[in-house]
Design an enzyme around this catalytic site. Sequence first.
Site, mmCIF file in Angstrom:
data_model
loop_
_atom_site.group_PDB
_atom_site.id
_atom_site.type_symbol
_atom_site.label_atom_id
_atom_site.label_comp_id
_atom_site.label_asym_id
_atom_site.label_seq_id
_atom_site.Cartn_x
_atom_site.Cartn_y
_atom_site.Cartn_z
ATOM 1 N N LEU A 182 0.823 -1.208 0.000
ATOM 2 C CA LEU A 182 0.000 0.000 0.000
ATOM 3 C C LEU A 182 0.858 1.259 0.000
ATOM 4 O O LEU A 182 1.852 1.337 0.726
ATOM 5 C CB LEU A 182 -0.916 0.025 1.229
ATOM 6 C CG LEU A 182 -1.945 -1.090 1.356
ATOM 7 C CD1 LEU A 182 -2.717 -0.952 2.660
ATOM 8 C CD2 LEU A 182 -2.902 -1.082 0.170
ATOM 9 N N CYS A 183 0.471 2.220 -0.815
ATOM 10 C CA CYS A 183 1.080 3.559 -0.778
ATOM 11 C C CYS A 183 -0.053 4.561 -0.880
ATOM 12 O O CYS A 183 -1.228 4.208 -0.767
ATOM 13 C CB CYS A 183 2.101 3.732 -1.898
ATOM 14 S SG CYS A 183 1.369 3.807 -3.542
#
Length: 570
Positions: free
Chosen positions: A474-475
């Site tokens: 996740l970013c």
Amino acid sequence: MNKLVERIEKLKPFFEKLSRNIYLRSIRDGFIAGMPVVLFSSIFILIAFVPNAFGIAWSDETVGMLMKPYNYSMGILGFLVAGTTAKSFTDMVNRTMDKTKQINFMSTMLAAMIGFLILSANPAAEGGFLSGFMGTKGLITAFIAAFVTVNIYKVCMRNDVTIKMPKEVPPNISRVFTDLIPFSLAIVLLYGVDILVRNMSGNSVAESISLGLAPLFQAADGYLGLTLIFGAYAFFWFIGIHGPSIVEPAIAAVLYSNAEINLGLMQAGQHADKIITAGTQMFIVTMGGTGATLVVPFIFMLLAKSKRNKVVGRASVVPTFFGVNEPILFGAPIVLNPIFFVPFILAPIVNVWIFKFFVDILGMNSFTANLPWTTPAPIGMLLGLNFQVKAIILIFVLLIVDTIIYYPFFKVYDEEILEQELSGKSDGSSELQEKVRANFNTEKADKILAENIKEETSAKTSAADDKPINVLVLCAGGGTSGLLANALNEAAKEYGANVTAMAESYGAHRDILPDFDLVILAPQVASNYDDMKQETDPLGIKLVKTQGAQYIGLSRDGQASLDFVRESMK
């Protein structure tokens, strides 16, 4: 300069807490969920108006046909975002709620969307439904409807203000009656607000908000407002906080409404002069990523005397071209580096000043279309500005100016690193690298970046000995996470490992979370670790966070990324 940076670093915990505010996060996540609508609608804008730059003009009938999908997608964005924001806010509130009193996000979505219609629709219009504030002009109203609705549900659920059905009633039927009281209270309260505002001002809530904030939006379009807004993007990133998480929610409404206003002005043959748009933010201010770093990898790669800086430049060119500039931010490093403090904040501000000069003084039309943030900045500028000749000139001016801004500071830094290399201190023991390591936990990643060598391992892991591991990276926007996810998938194929990775943006992960065994947080969302842990722990999912050059090193070393996954699963 060192003392200034040290003082700024002391404020980092406060800014991290601010970036995790559930209201700001809900706005951002709600917008991310609505981005397919924004991008889809822009396709028709480009088809309808880009040909004008080449002397091709569609007939009014053709333009009307092309604009219909736009009007029924972007034209109701406020209505849709009321629902997506309510869903996001409900998910965050549920983290603090007892497991037996969870809020039904489908119910809050419906209530928020109905409440938005009540606050925005014009009863004098045909059918009492259509309104000019259903789209981007009504975004602030959409946020209000979502927040009021979910908070009413929260109070009702916590205090058992619901209709309880006998145990014999099926759960799906019982749930309908459980939601009835908070659903009704939310809509009635918003309707009461609508009646009050209409009687006092003669306008809908959405129109009253728009009129009330008009002077503020106008001031934000000035040089001072642009400086404060877009300088903040870079300022927060410099100290290691994802700037858009704080700034974007505050200006989200004006970012997208201004693009629509510009489109209307251009269609009417007038000057599209609104500066603050999503295109301005993505392709002018953050050209190549926060800090307007598009030129920086090229400067490192072509002009550096230091071997290490040349390697960092080569490693960063391609990602930065597509707006993913973490390799240069953490690999150089630029963040927390006092030498780059001035250009990192100054370049975006100067860029938007130059853009404003082109629009206000030279008469260039501003952005009328919204494009994906991963579009290379020069291409994004050409498309978003409808291939104006002045836009082509603007691209070259910005590239030259940004090079001039960064080069003197790069020169100082390159000489410093070169001196370290010549004196045998290029092993990560410099004062700067120690400071970055302390803040970003980079560990051995600097060495990986410096050598730019992918370590080969002759012994490959047998798939039969591997337990399947599904990894979610996740970013903030789904771009940076793709670097590591792709590295893991390629390495898994090469070494026969039973690992599958997927990249996603933080906030868009909740529905797919149960399908994964491990979640890896990229550096810009690492501050969300505690919040994320509340979601992963109940599902028995492992959670790890990465910092700084450690992440970039893993994304460039497939074997190391696989080892990291296996170690994290222990």
